[in-house]
Scaffold this active site. Sequence first.
Site, short mmCIF file in Angstrom:
data_model
loop_
_atom_site.label_atom_id
_atom_site.label_comp_id
_atom_site.label_asym_id
_atom_site.label_seq_id
_atom_site.Cartn_x
_atom_site.Cartn_y
_atom_site.Cartn_z
CG HIS A 161 -1.86 -0.98 1.16
ND1 HIS A 161 -2.11 -1.96 2.60
CD2 HIS A 161 -2.93 -1.35 0.24
CE1 HIS A 161 -3.27 -2.73 2.16
NE2 HIS A 161 -3.46 -2.46 0.97
CE LYS B 221 -11.36 -7.93 2.07
NZ LYS B 221 -10.25 -6.97 1.68
NE ARG C 254 -3.14 -7.63 -4.66
CZ ARG C 254 -3.57 -8.11 -3.69
NH1 ARG C 254 -3.06 -8.79 -2.34
NH2 ARG C 254 -5.10 -8.74 -3.62
CB SER D 82 -4.43 -6.57 4.68
OG SER D 82 -4.03 -5.31 4.16
N1 COA Z 1 -0.60 -3.77 -1.73
C1 COA Z 1 -0.95 -4.70 -0.73
N2 COA Z 1 -2.05 -5.13 -0.53
C2 COA Z 1 -2.91 -4.77 -1.57
C3 COA Z 1 -2.51 -4.20 -2.72
C4 COA Z 1 -1.36 -3.48 -2.71
N3 COA Z 1 -0.78 -2.77 -3.38
N4 COA Z 1 -3.58 -4.03 -3.56
C5 COA Z 1 -4.42 -4.76 -2.96
N5 COA Z 1 -4.15 -5.30 -2.01
C6 COA Z 1 -4.69 -6.19 -1.09
C7 COA Z 1 -5.41 -5.70 0.41
O1 COA Z 1 -4.31 -5.97 1.26
C8 COA Z 1 -6.67 -6.46 0.44
O2 COA Z 1 -6.24 -7.82 0.97
P1 COA Z 1 -7.22 -8.86 1.89
O3 COA Z 1 -8.08 -9.25 1.21
O4 COA Z 1 -6.06 -10.00 1.93
O5 COA Z 1 -7.61 -7.85 3.23
C9 COA Z 1 -7.03 -7.03 -0.78
O6 COA Z 1 -6.05 -6.28 -1.62
C10 COA Z 1 -8.57 -5.95 -1.37
O7 COA Z 1 -8.67 -5.08 -0.46
P2 COA Z 1 -8.86 -3.26 -0.43
O8 COA Z 1 -7.82 -2.72 -1.47
O9 COA Z 1 -8.68 -3.19 0.97
O10 COA Z 1 -10.10 -3.34 -1.38
P3 COA Z 1 -11.23 -4.11 -1.15
O11 COA Z 1 -11.78 -5.01 -2.00
O12 COA Z 1 -11.61 -4.63 0.26
O13 COA Z 1 -12.34 -2.94 -1.25
C11 COA Z 1 -13.34 -0.71 -0.66
C12 COA Z 1 -12.35 -1.79 -0.25
C13 COA Z 1 -13.46 0.31 0.46
C14 COA Z 1 -12.60 -0.07 -1.65
C15 COA Z 1 -14.64 -1.01 -1.26
O14 COA Z 1 -14.98 -2.18 -0.45
C16 COA Z 1 -15.64 -0.08 -1.52
O15 COA Z 1 -15.28 0.88 -2.22
N6 COA Z 1 -16.38 0.07 -0.23
C17 COA Z 1 -17.45 1.12 -0.09
C18 COA Z 1 -18.79 0.71 -0.55
C19 COA Z 1 -18.89 0.69 -2.06
O16 COA Z 1 -19.07 1.84 -2.46
N7 COA Z 1 -19.01 -0.54 -2.64
C20 COA Z 1 -18.97 -0.55 -3.88
C21 COA Z 1 -20.07 -1.20 -4.59
S1 COA Z 1 -19.95 -1.19 -6.24
#
Ligand code: COA
Length: 159
Positions: free
Chosen positions: A17, A41, A90, A127
Amino acid sequence: MKRAIYPGTFDPPTLGHLTIIQRASSLFDQLYVAIGQNGKKNSFFSIEERKTFLKMITQELHNVEVVSFEGLLVDYAKKMQIPVVLRSIRNGTDFDEETLLASMNAKMGLLETLYLVPDDAFRHISSSLVREVGRAGGPLHFFVPKAILEPVSVGLCVS
Ligand code: COA
């Protein structure tokens, strides 16, 4: 002024990140790193803990602001007048999920989504794997920024 939002769950933030944040902060005038809720989650660290971690690792990046939001990302971005969403890809699985998310967001709010690909060294980090390693007492320094190594390790070990 070019403004972008980098949303995620950051549970906890990792070196992967951080490199995305560093690269994005040089591409935009103002970058909002936004902790959001993923409906699928349950998070391990509280919002306040994650905010503190993100502030600690970004304190030298003066155009980065750490925020959190509830509800839909498009609504928050609209309210804040931020036109660009930044996500990282990724691998192929991320690509499939992210293009779906981007289409839904575009449909709902005309947001533009841009993607950054993490450096090779950080493409394997997630994560949930960091939490697994931390809980088993493994070496977190490979994955977690130095500035938050101690609080993240302690938080995971006492769980
Ligand atoms: N480095 C490390 N980890 C990374 C990464 C990077 N460059 N890129 C992605 N990841 C990992 C994260 O660690 C996470 O891992 P985990 O699943 O083991 O915890 C995973 O990729 C994806 O997580 P994250 O980037 O946090 O995205 P998410 O898919 O959980 O989405 C939001 C989070 C907040 C962006 C999303 O849920 C959201 O927009 N929520 C608001 C409600 C909404 O509008 N929903 C959309 C409806 S269309």
